[in-house]
Motif scaffolding. Structure first.
Motif, PDB file in Angstrom:
ATOM      1  N   SER A  45     -22.384 131.687  63.169  1.00 14.77           N
ATOM      2  CA  SER A  45     -22.202 131.946  61.716  1.00 14.77           C
ATOM      3  C   SER A  45     -22.764 133.161  60.945  1.00 14.77           C
ATOM      4  N   ARG A  46     -24.133 133.212  61.596  1.00 13.37           N
ATOM      5  CA  ARG A  46     -24.515 134.478  61.022  1.00 13.37           C
ATOM      6  C   ARG A  46     -24.229 135.767  61.279  1.00 13.37           C
ATOM      7  N   LEU A  47     -23.663 135.721  62.756  1.00 15.29           N
ATOM      8  CA  LEU A  47     -23.068 137.051  63.172  1.00 15.29           C
ATOM      9  C   LEU A  47     -21.613 137.222  62.436  1.00 15.29           C
ATOM     10  N   ALA A  48     -20.977 136.011  62.260  1.00  8.76           N
ATOM     11  CA  ALA A  48     -19.808 136.295  61.677  1.00  8.76           C
ATOM     12  C   ALA A  48     -20.000 136.848  60.190  1.00  8.76           C
ATOM     13  N   ALA A  49     -21.068 136.389  59.399  1.00 12.34           N
ATOM     14  CA  ALA A  49     -21.422 136.654  58.167  1.00 12.34           C
ATOM     15  C   ALA A  49     -21.707 138.185  57.878  1.00 12.34           C
ATOM     16  N   GLU A  50     -22.490 138.473  58.891  1.00 12.84           N
ATOM     17  CA  GLU A  50     -23.061 139.795  58.724  1.00 12.84           C
ATOM     18  C   GLU A  50     -21.885 140.884  58.978  1.00 12.84           C
ATOM     19  N   GLU A  51     -21.111 140.640  60.225  1.00 14.71           N
ATOM     20  CA  GLU A  51     -20.176 141.610  60.498  1.00 14.71           C
ATOM     21  C   GLU A  51     -18.805 141.608  59.276  1.00 14.71           C
ATOM     22  N   LEU A  52     -18.564 140.331  58.855  1.00 15.39           N
ATOM     23  CA  LEU A  52     -17.590 140.361  57.716  1.00 15.39           C
ATOM     24  C   LEU A  52     -17.869 140.865  56.269  1.00 15.39           C
ATOM     25  N   THR A  53     -19.091 140.693  56.011  1.00 16.51           N
ATOM     26  CA  THR A  53     -19.838 141.308  54.793  1.00 16.51           C
ATOM     27  C   THR A  53     -19.844 143.035  54.974  1.00 16.51           C
ATOM     28  N   ASP A  54     -20.072 143.542  56.160  1.00 14.32           N
ATOM     29  CA  ASP A  54     -20.066 144.902  56.394  1.00 14.32           C
ATOM     30  C   ASP A  54     -18.628 145.448  55.940  1.00 14.32           C
ATOM     31  N   GLN A  55     -17.557 144.656  56.772  1.00 12.48           N
ATOM     32  CA  GLN A  55     -16.326 145.114  56.601  1.00 12.48           C
ATOM     33  C   GLN A  55     -15.773 145.027  55.443  1.00 12.48           C
ATOM     34  N   ILE A  56     -15.888 143.807  54.642  1.00  9.01           N
ATOM     35  CA  ILE A  56     -15.403 143.769  53.230  1.00  9.01           C
ATOM     36  C   ILE A  56     -15.720 144.839  52.336  1.00  9.01           C
ATOM     37  N   THR A  92     -20.723 128.241  55.480  1.00  8.12           N
ATOM     38  CA  THR A  92     -22.169 128.879  55.885  1.00  8.12           C
ATOM     39  C   THR A  92     -21.914 130.430  55.926  1.00  8.12           C
ATOM     40  N   PHE A  93     -20.839 130.982  56.123  1.00  6.96           N
ATOM     41  CA  PHE A  93     -20.875 132.150  56.250  1.00  6.96           C
ATOM     42  C   PHE A  93     -19.810 132.956  55.083  1.00  6.96           C
ATOM     43  N   ILE A  94     -19.300 132.015  54.374  1.00  8.25           N
ATOM     44  CA  ILE A  94     -18.342 132.408  53.189  1.00  8.25           C
ATOM     45  C   ILE A  94     -19.517 132.666  52.029  1.00  8.25           C
ATOM     46  N   LYS A  95     -20.481 131.733  51.919  1.00  9.78           N
ATOM     47  CA  LYS A  95     -21.356 131.906  51.031  1.00  9.78           C
ATOM     48  C   LYS A  95     -22.376 133.305  51.172  1.00  9.78           C
ATOM     49  N   ASP A  96     -22.637 133.519  52.462  1.00  8.47           N
ATOM     50  CA  ASP A  96     -23.548 134.634  52.654  1.00  8.47           C
ATOM     51  C   ASP A  96     -22.560 135.996  52.387  1.00  8.47           C
ATOM     52  N   ILE A  97     -21.138 135.883  52.505  1.00  8.99           N
ATOM     53  CA  ILE A  97     -20.377 137.153  52.109  1.00  8.99           C
ATOM     54  C   ILE A  97     -20.496 137.235  50.505  1.00  8.99           C
ATOM     55  N   GLU A  98     -20.044 135.972  49.683  1.00  8.45           N
ATOM     56  CA  GLU A  98     -20.214 135.958  48.511  1.00  8.45           C
ATOM     57  C   GLU A  98     -21.628 136.622  47.930  1.00  8.45           C
ATOM     58  N   GLY A 103     -24.752 140.286  45.446  1.00  7.74           N
ATOM     59  CA  GLY A 103     -25.981 141.165  45.351  1.00  7.74           C
ATOM     60  C   GLY A 103     -25.925 142.762  45.221  1.00  7.74           C
ATOM     61  N   LYS A 104     -24.612 143.201  45.721  1.00  2.51           N
ATOM     62  CA  LYS A 104     -24.576 144.563  46.019  1.00  2.51           C
ATOM     63  C   LYS A 104     -23.804 145.332  44.692  1.00  2.51           C
ATOM     64  N   GLN A 105     -23.665 144.119  43.908  1.00  2.00           N
ATOM     65  CA  GLN A 105     -22.556 144.678  42.523  1.00  2.00           C
ATOM     66  C   GLN A 105     -21.542 145.691  42.913  1.00  2.00           C
ATOM     67  N   LYS A 106     -20.599 145.161  43.946  1.00  2.00           N
ATOM     68  CA  LYS A 106     -19.655 145.891  44.295  1.00  2.00           C
ATOM     69  C   LYS A 106     -18.289 145.202  43.656  1.00  2.00           C
ATOM     70  N   ALA A 107     -18.465 144.122  43.499  1.00  2.00           N
ATOM     71  CA  ALA A 107     -17.260 143.253  42.874  1.00  2.00           C
ATOM     72  C   ALA A 107     -17.606 142.008  42.040  1.00  2.00           C
ATOM     73  N   ARG A 108     -16.870 141.574  41.421  1.00  2.00           N
ATOM     74  CA  ARG A 108     -17.196 140.236  40.663  1.00  2.00           C
ATOM     75  C   ARG A 108     -16.747 139.048  41.304  1.00  2.00           C
ATOM     76  N   VAL A 109     -17.287 138.020  41.332  1.00  2.00           N
ATOM     77  CA  VAL A 109     -16.953 136.684  42.119  1.00  2.00           C
ATOM     78  C   VAL A 109     -16.699 135.628  40.896  1.00  2.00           C
ATOM     79  N   VAL A 110     -15.671 134.884  40.887  1.00  2.00           N
ATOM     80  CA  VAL A 110     -15.474 133.742  39.983  1.00  2.00           C
ATOM     81  C   VAL A 110     -15.319 132.537  40.888  1.00  2.00           C
ATOM     82  N   GLN A 111     -15.817 131.461  40.198  1.00  2.00           N
ATOM     83  CA  GLN A 111     -15.902 130.110  40.732  1.00  2.00           C
ATOM     84  C   GLN A 111     -14.487 129.407  40.907  1.00  2.00           C
ATOM     85  N   GLY A 112     -14.370 128.766  41.845  1.00  2.00           N
ATOM     86  CA  GLY A 112     -13.090 127.910  42.098  1.00  2.00           C
ATOM     87  C   GLY A 112     -13.089 126.594  42.471  1.00  2.00           C
TER      88      GLY A 112
END
Lengths: 195, 165
Positions: A45-56, A92-98, A103-112
């Motif tokens: 889960s952690r590895l997935a979160a790290e890589e997907l965060t970098d990519q997005i 577990t990894f979606i929350k890390d991406i959010e 945290g990096k203020q690149k985009a805004r996230v709204v609740q759903g």
């Protein structure tokens, strides 16, 4: 003398038995890799979160949107389908991406989802219970520009005591107005399990 | 005539104004039938989709893994083994609840249903120890109504004798 020796022997035996049966628990760092069963675990889960965060965060969709609209894009998280052979909780990894996006203020996230319903219910409650100066109005929510959706797939190849498990996590970012996919990220994990 | 022409003119003018407003509401290249879809997806029934946002839909499959299957079977066997005493207990309870009386008196005496003492005594024993007879030598007659076994008759006779003397 004999009696005392027997008593001491029994005591020692008893103590050793009790101490050997006691459960031992130790705290470890959350980034420690511990593989026990060979199934999907926190390390994956952690590895997935790290890589997907970098990519997005390094995707062109961000710069394109800012150049076009002159503001940060708004993202909402949609449904993630687990089509693998194991129970995997994507939160577990979606929350890390959010967390990384906010945290990096690149985009805004709204609740759903259900949390948004809860917020609306609270807003509804305020209409009759809160003071006029603090009441939050309906119809002023921020509309999302993009929706993040995903799927988890797996392939299992097992023979006798060996097993190869392959996981693929795909996340897609789609423009809500045009249905255009602006970004696709993936994380692939291949694992050999010997029993 | 003049009035009719006036009405027609007003109606046409009004209709054209509304039609124009409707056209103005559309974005460039927007499908004029968008409202059909909009109504469909803004219905409350569609809320089920939005409620699942941010969650994981578990649509898992069962992988072919012989070793895992073997483990599962073993675990199932263990579970059944652990449950067996409980099931036996339940079976015993059910047998006690569903007592069946059966005929076993081949000796001719003590078979008098009008004799309240004997019948009552034997009925008591039949109720309590019926399981024994069900499994034992008396299985052929288990569907019959009453059971007056020799053993219990002898016992009752002994008790009676003890009372008398």
């Amino acid at each position: 003398m004999k009696k005392s020796i027997i008593a001491i022997t029994f005591c020692v035996l008893g103590i050793s038995l009790f101490t050997s049966c006691a459960r031992k628990i130790t705290r470890v760092a959350t980034d420690t890799q511990i593989d026990i069963s060979g199934r999907w675990n926190d390390t994956d889960s952690r590895l997935a979160a790290e890589e997907l965060t970098d990519q997005i965060l390094s995707g062109d969709w961000l710069t394109n949107f800012i150049q076009e609209k002159g503001k940060k894009p708004v993202v909402i998280v949609g449904l993630v389908r687990n089509k693998s052979h194991e129970h995997i909780e994507s939160e577990t990894f979606i929350k890390d991406i959010e967390k990384a996006i906010i945290g990096k203020q690149k985009a805004r996230v709204v609740q759903g989802g259900k949390m948004r319903e809860e917020l609306r219910a609270e807003r509804g409650d305020q209409q009759t219970n809160a003071s006029v100066s603090t009441v939050k109005k309906f119809g002023l929510e921020t509309g999302a520009d993009y929706m993040l959706q995903g799927s988890i797939n797996s392939i299992v190849d097992a023979h006798k005591k060996q097993k190869v498990v392959y996981y693929q996590i795909d996340l897609e970012l789609t423009n809500l107005q045009t249905n255009e996919k602006v970004w696709i990220g993936d994380k692939k994990i291949k694992r050999l399990v010997r029993n | 005539m003049k009035n009719i022409i006036l009405y027609i003119t007003i109606f046409t003018a009004g209709f054209s104004v509304f039609a124009q407003q409707d056209n103005l509401a559309l974005e460039a290249d927007q499908n004029p039938n968008y409202e059909i879809s909009q109504n469909k997806y803004t219905d409350s029934i569609q809320k089920s989709h939005t409620l699942l946002q941010g969650t994981t839909l578990q649509d898992t499959y069962r992988a072919i893994d012989p070793l895992e299957e073997k483990r599962e079977l073993k675990s199932l066997r263990r579970q059944h083994r652990a449950q067996r005493p409980y099931w036996r207990h339940q079976r015993r309870l059910e047998r006690i609840r569903n007592t069946q009386y059966f005929e076993n008196n081949t000796w001719g005496w003590g078979n008098n249903l009008n004799n309240n003492f004997y019948s009552g005594f034997n009925n008591f024993h039949n109720r309590r120890f019926n399981n024994f007879y069900k499994r034992g030598f008396n299985t052929r007659h288990r569907r019959n109504i009453r059971n007056y076994s020799f053993g219990y008759n002898a016992l009752s006779l002994g008790v009676l004798a003890a009372c008398l003397f």
